[in-house]
Design a protein around this motif. Structure first.
Motif, PDB file in Angstrom:
ATOM      1  N   GLU A 559       0.807  -1.209   0.000  1.00  0.00           N
ATOM      2  CA  GLU A 559       0.000   0.000   0.000  1.00  0.00           C
ATOM      3  C   GLU A 559       0.847   1.267   0.000  1.00  0.00           C
ATOM      4  O   GLU A 559       0.369   2.342  -0.348  1.00  0.00           O
ATOM      5  CB  GLU A 559      -0.926   0.000   1.221  1.00  0.00           C
ATOM      6  N   ARG A 560       2.085   1.198   0.384  1.00  0.00           N
ATOM      7  CA  ARG A 560       2.915   2.382   0.543  1.00  0.00           C
ATOM      8  C   ARG A 560       3.747   2.614  -0.713  1.00  0.00           C
ATOM      9  O   ARG A 560       4.386   1.698  -1.221  1.00  0.00           O
ATOM     10  CB  ARG A 560       3.830   2.232   1.753  1.00  0.00           C
ATOM     11  N   CYS A 561       3.748   3.887  -1.178  1.00  0.00           N
ATOM     12  CA  CYS A 561       4.562   4.274  -2.328  1.00  0.00           C
ATOM     13  C   CYS A 561       5.970   4.572  -1.844  1.00  0.00           C
ATOM     14  O   CYS A 561       6.176   5.051  -0.726  1.00  0.00           O
ATOM     15  CB  CYS A 561       3.954   5.491  -3.029  1.00  0.00           C
ATOM     16  N   SER A 562       6.941   4.299  -2.699  1.00  0.00           N
ATOM     17  CA  SER A 562       8.333   4.487  -2.289  1.00  0.00           C
ATOM     18  C   SER A 562       8.715   5.954  -2.180  1.00  0.00           C
ATOM     19  O   SER A 562       9.725   6.283  -1.565  1.00  0.00           O
ATOM     20  CB  SER A 562       9.270   3.782  -3.281  1.00  0.00           C
ATOM     21  N   VAL A 569       7.349   3.775  -6.585  1.00  0.00           N
ATOM     22  CA  VAL A 569       6.923   2.417  -6.942  1.00  0.00           C
ATOM     23  C   VAL A 569       6.329   1.729  -5.717  1.00  0.00           C
ATOM     24  O   VAL A 569       6.643   2.053  -4.571  1.00  0.00           O
ATOM     25  CB  VAL A 569       8.110   1.582  -7.475  1.00  0.00           C
ATOM     26  N   ARG A 570       5.444   0.765  -6.017  1.00  0.00           N
ATOM     27  CA  ARG A 570       4.935  -0.182  -5.008  1.00  0.00           C
ATOM     28  C   ARG A 570       5.409  -1.575  -5.406  1.00  0.00           C
ATOM     29  O   ARG A 570       5.541  -1.871  -6.592  1.00  0.00           O
ATOM     30  CB  ARG A 570       3.413  -0.144  -4.936  1.00  0.00           C
ATOM     31  N   THR A 571       5.632  -2.419  -4.424  1.00  0.00           N
ATOM     32  CA  THR A 571       6.228  -3.736  -4.707  1.00  0.00           C
ATOM     33  C   THR A 571       5.340  -4.856  -4.175  1.00  0.00           C
ATOM     34  O   THR A 571       4.412  -4.637  -3.387  1.00  0.00           O
ATOM     35  CB  THR A 571       7.616  -3.849  -4.045  1.00  0.00           C
ATOM     36  N   ARG A 572       5.658  -6.068  -4.640  1.00  0.00           N
ATOM     37  CA  ARG A 572       5.025  -7.296  -4.174  1.00  0.00           C
ATOM     38  C   ARG A 572       6.042  -8.438  -4.311  1.00  0.00           C
ATOM     39  O   ARG A 572       7.050  -8.297  -4.998  1.00  0.00           O
ATOM     40  CB  ARG A 572       3.766  -7.619  -4.967  1.00  0.00           C
ATOM     41  N   SER A 573       5.767  -9.564  -3.678  1.00  0.00           N
ATOM     42  CA  SER A 573       6.660 -10.725  -3.749  1.00  0.00           C
ATOM     43  C   SER A 573       6.150 -11.689  -4.799  1.00  0.00           C
ATOM     44  O   SER A 573       4.931 -11.893  -4.949  1.00  0.00           O
ATOM     45  CB  SER A 573       6.742 -11.434  -2.392  1.00  0.00           C
ATOM     46  N   GLU A 596       7.407  -7.317 -10.152  1.00  0.00           N
ATOM     47  CA  GLU A 596       7.455  -7.200  -8.695  1.00  0.00           C
ATOM     48  C   GLU A 596       7.294  -5.758  -8.254  1.00  0.00           C
ATOM     49  O   GLU A 596       7.192  -5.499  -7.052  1.00  0.00           O
ATOM     50  CB  GLU A 596       8.782  -7.749  -8.168  1.00  0.00           C
ATOM     51  N   ALA A 597       7.298  -4.785  -9.201  1.00  0.00           N
ATOM     52  CA  ALA A 597       7.144  -3.376  -8.861  1.00  0.00           C
ATOM     53  C   ALA A 597       6.171  -2.736  -9.852  1.00  0.00           C
ATOM     54  O   ALA A 597       6.099  -3.121 -11.018  1.00  0.00           O
ATOM     55  CB  ALA A 597       8.485  -2.665  -8.898  1.00  0.00           C
ATOM     56  N   THR A 598       5.436  -1.724  -9.359  1.00  0.00           N
ATOM     57  CA  THR A 598       4.489  -0.980 -10.192  1.00  0.00           C
ATOM     58  C   THR A 598       4.615   0.499  -9.851  1.00  0.00           C
ATOM     59  O   THR A 598       4.865   0.849  -8.681  1.00  0.00           O
ATOM     60  CB  THR A 598       3.048  -1.472  -9.978  1.00  0.00           C
ATOM     61  N   PRO A 599       4.469   1.398 -10.825  1.00  0.00           N
ATOM     62  CA  PRO A 599       4.655   2.831 -10.533  1.00  0.00           C
ATOM     63  C   PRO A 599       3.527   3.392  -9.688  1.00  0.00           C
ATOM     64  O   PRO A 599       2.392   2.902  -9.690  1.00  0.00           O
ATOM     65  CB  PRO A 599       4.690   3.467 -11.923  1.00  0.00           C
TER      66      PRO A 599
END
Length: 773
Positions: A559-562, A569-573, A596-599
């Motif tokens: 949920e948190r943006c970098s 970016v937001r990430t997932r495993s 694994e990452a999305t803007p």
């Protein structure tokens, strides 16, 4: 009860007094006290008096190795056939009442018994434990006064028929709480104590000990534990008991008849909480009556108010002396028989001289042969009481001629001048050392193979005392084993109650289980500890269901943006794992790895100065506590660019750390899922599936994920209606084609062409609606 004879004559109304009874007692009859020959008389005349009287005889104790009188009587039938066969017979004691005086014998090795005789031999004990005997087929008790039918018993003071008033019974319980290990005094046993009983209230790891007031150890002294048995001390013999049965709760005990000739002290070797020690002993009072019946009466000791010497009382001896004085006057002597309460005179014929006891010493003056020509001289010694370990012996004095030293009868010497033999030590060298073997301890296990231990000490006997010595003195002997295996009973066994379950996974390696229980020998389910754990069958094992398909498993997007502002970016495993879903065909993971990452963008940044931190490097170690590093720079963020500034420009801001600790395992479990599969239908509502798993940090299955956060595994798709492709050549030529459809005329080629659109539409909705004619 009166005794009767087979002929019907009444039995004696009074029974004779005799010496103390024992297992070897028997009965004498027909004139045991006196016998009268009855002259022939008319049958009309009846005689007054007892037809038969009984008295005890042969009262000496039988040897321990000898057979009982019942065994002898039963064995006498071994050579007599019974129902055509020969058997070996032994006493059968499981009878009651007057049947105890029947001769019931059981055939050895068989389960039947036979009454061989209506009556046993007179004097046969009624049973093994009691003192009653059989007389003329009836069981008669014997009191401590040696009278048949008497119910008198010896009281605690040792008085036959007493009421316990002639002595003082001292008893109590030692219950003090002890704190330190070692010897603790329990009670003092005074001099002259009898009927001594020192007993633990129940079994414990403590030991009782006994020591004389002079400091001599009698039992369990000097931290050496003696085995149970008999030990001499204080002038009496103590019996030391230590019950060793598993089921027994009785504690240790010291028992002694007494009396003691010195003060003794009882101690407890304290090792665990004191269970309590009961003590009791008897002290004769100042007005106490001495025991009327000593354990073993000797010739010359008081007997029912008379002095018995070789069968004659003192009264008889005095009367005999008077009789001998009358012989000079020519009168016939009167002889008195012994063994009865009264004396019956019987006149003997002239010339019959009554027998005089050998040990009867006349009161007349000394024989004239006694002179100074004879004196007492030591001629050797008695045999030593022991062959080793300090025994005792006594000198033997004989009457000899003063000159020739020839031995002559003792009457030639003055008996008052005979020296008193004094005890002399002999064979004072120690006895050979020997291994003293204690009793086995309880088995370490209640069932199955266990271990038990025993104490083995090297001992030597000296001066009637068994002393513990150094083990090297027993080196000439093979030392007995101190440990041994034991088995009290067979343990319970393992039983498999169910078959193997199905494998826990449809593919890959899983597990299967079955029910295994410990069952006792009567079929009850008991704790596993009752069975041998080494022999327990497996109740779980691995199972291989073959290879599984592979899919990408993904977590939800973070949920948190970098970046706090601007683009981030937001990430997932993402992980590739085997797939258990089998409703739809799935291919392997392949090279098409999901992103694994999305803007993400939190809005424009307008010249803001801030610290910019790069991504953390990998943890320095794969598990446990490690470190990570990252770049931290001061930047000014414009609309489209970043401007790197000197670090002091951001000094007013807290600088993010460029180094931190990391810990990869454990970091908690998360939900992972695969990509959605293709929809099962392209229109009118289908479904698609994915597999969802809870994985721990090391990518193994876990059950620690929150069930409420579990992603859906199935969802609907393509709910829109199916729209057929429009064919320009397929049109309705008539306005009322709906009537053609309702009349089911589309089966005809003419109407199928004339109303092509309507017939095709209904055919798509209901396959098989159209046919050919």
């Amino acid at each position: 009860m009166p005794l009767t004879h087979d002929g019907g004559f009444p039995a004696a109304s009074s029974l004779f007094h005799g010496p103390e009874i024992s297992s070897g007692r028997s009965m004498g009859a027909h004139g045991a006290a006196q016998s009268f020959s009855q002259p022939a008389r008319s049958t009309a005349i009846s005689c007054i008096g007892a037809y038969r009287q009984y008295k005890l005889c042969n009262t000496n104790v039988c040897p321990e190795s000898s057979r009982s009188i019942r065994e002898v009587q039963c064995a006498s039938y071994n050579n007599k056939p019974f129902m055509g066969r020969f058997y070996e017979w032994e006493p059968f004691a499981e009878v009651k009442g007057n049947r105890k005086c029947e001769l019931n014998c059981q055939a050895m090795g068989y389960r039947f018994y036979v009454r061989q005789a209506e009556k046993v031999i007179d004097g046969t004990p009624c049973d093994q434990n009691g003192t009653a005997i059989c007389v003329s087929g009836q069981c008669k008790s014997i009191g401590c006064d040696d009278y048949l039918g008497s119910d008198k018993v010896v009281d605690k003071c040792g008085v036959c028929g007493g009421d316990n008033t002639g002595c003082q019974v001292v008893s109590g319980v030692f219950k003090h709480a002890l704190t330190s290990l070692g010897y603790h005094r329990v009670v003092e046993i005074p001099q002259g104590a009898t009927k001594i009983n020192i007993t633990e209230m129940y079994k414990s790891n403590n030991y009782l000990a006994l020591r004389s007031r002079s400091g001599r150890s009698i039992i369990n002294g000097n931290w050496a534990i003696d085995r149970p048995g008999k030990y001499e001390g204080g002038g009496t013999m103590f019996t030391y008991k230590r019950p060793n049965e598993i089921s027994s709760t009785a504690g240790e005990s010291f028992l002694a008849e007494g009396p003691t000739n010195e003060i003794l002290d009882v101690y407890m070797i304290h090792q665990q909480p004191n269970p309590g020690v009961h003590y009791e002993y008897v002290i004769m009072g100042t007005n106490a009556i001495s025991p009327q019946v000593p354990p073993h009466r000797r010739p010359g000791e008081p007997f029912n108010g008379q002095l018995v010497t070789n069968g004659r009382s003192q009264e008889e001896r005095e009367e005999k002396e008077r009789t001998e004085e009358k012989e000079g006057d020519g009168g016939a002597p009167e002889v008195f028989t012994s063994g009865s309460a009264q004396a019956f005179p019987v006149r003997h014929p002239d010339g019959f001289s009554p027998h005089q006891p050998d040990d009867l010493v006349p009161a007349a003056p000394q024989s004239p042969r006694r002179s100074r020509d004879h004196n007492w001289k030591q001629l050797g010694t008695t045999e030593c009481s022991t062959s080793c370990g300090k025994g005792s012996q006594f000198p033997i004095f004989r009457c000899v001629h003063r000159n020739t030293h020839e031995e002559v009868p003792e009457s030639y010497c003055d008996s008052s001048m005979k020296p008193t033999p004094e005890e002399e030590p002999c064979n004072i060298f120690p006895c050979p050392a020997f291994w003293d073997i204690g009793e086995w301890s309880e088995c370490s296990k209640t069932c199955g193979l266990g271990m038990q231990h025993r104490q083995v000490l090297c001992r030597q006997v000296y001066a009637n005392r068994s002393l513990t010595v150094q083990p090297y003195r027993c080196q000439h002997l093979e030392k007995p084993e101190t440990t041994s295996t034991c088995q009290l009973k067979i343990c319970s066994e393992w039983q498999i109650r169910t078959d193997w379950t199905s494998c826990s996974v449809p593919c890959g390696v899983g597990q299967r289980t079955r029910d295994v229980k410990c069952v006792s020998n009567i079929g009850d389910v008991v704790d596993d500890e009752e069975c041998n754990m080494k022999l327990r069958p497996n109740d779980i094992e691995n199972c291989d269901m073959g290879p599984c398909a592979k899919s990408w498993f993904l977590t939800e997007w973070g949920e948190r943006c970098s970046a706090e502002c601007g683009a981030g970016v937001r990430t997932r495993s993402v992980v590739c794992m085997t797939n258990h879903v089998s409703s739809l065909p799935l291919e392997g993971c392949g090279n098409n790895r999901p992103a694994e990452a999305t803007p993400c963008d939190n809005g424009p940044c307008t010249g803001k100065v801030e610290w910019f931190a790069g991504s953390w490097s990998q943890c320095s170690i794969e598990c446990g506590s490690g470190t990570q590093q990252r770049e931290v720079i001061c930047v000014r963020k414009n609309v489209d660019t970043f401007e790197v500034l000197d670090p002091y420009e951001c000094s007013f801001l807290e600088r993010p750390p460029s180094r931190q600790s990391c810990h990869l395992k454990p970091c908690g479990a998360k939900w992972f899922s695969t990509e959605w599969s293709m929809c099962s239908k392209s229109c009118q509502g289908g479904f698609r599936v994915r597999e969802v798993r809870c994985l721990s940090d090391d990518m193994t299955l876990s059950n620690l994920c929150d069930p409420q956060l579990k992603p859906e595994e199935k969802e609907s798709c393509n709910p829109q209606d199916c729209v057929p492709e429009v064919d320009e050549n397929c049109k309705d030529r008539y306005y009322n084609c709906n009537v053609v459809v309702q009349a089911r005329l589309c089966v005809y080629n003419y109407y199928k062409t004339a109303c092509c659109a309507s017939c095709t539409r209904v055919a798509n909705r209901h396959p098989g609606f159209l046919g050919s004619r």
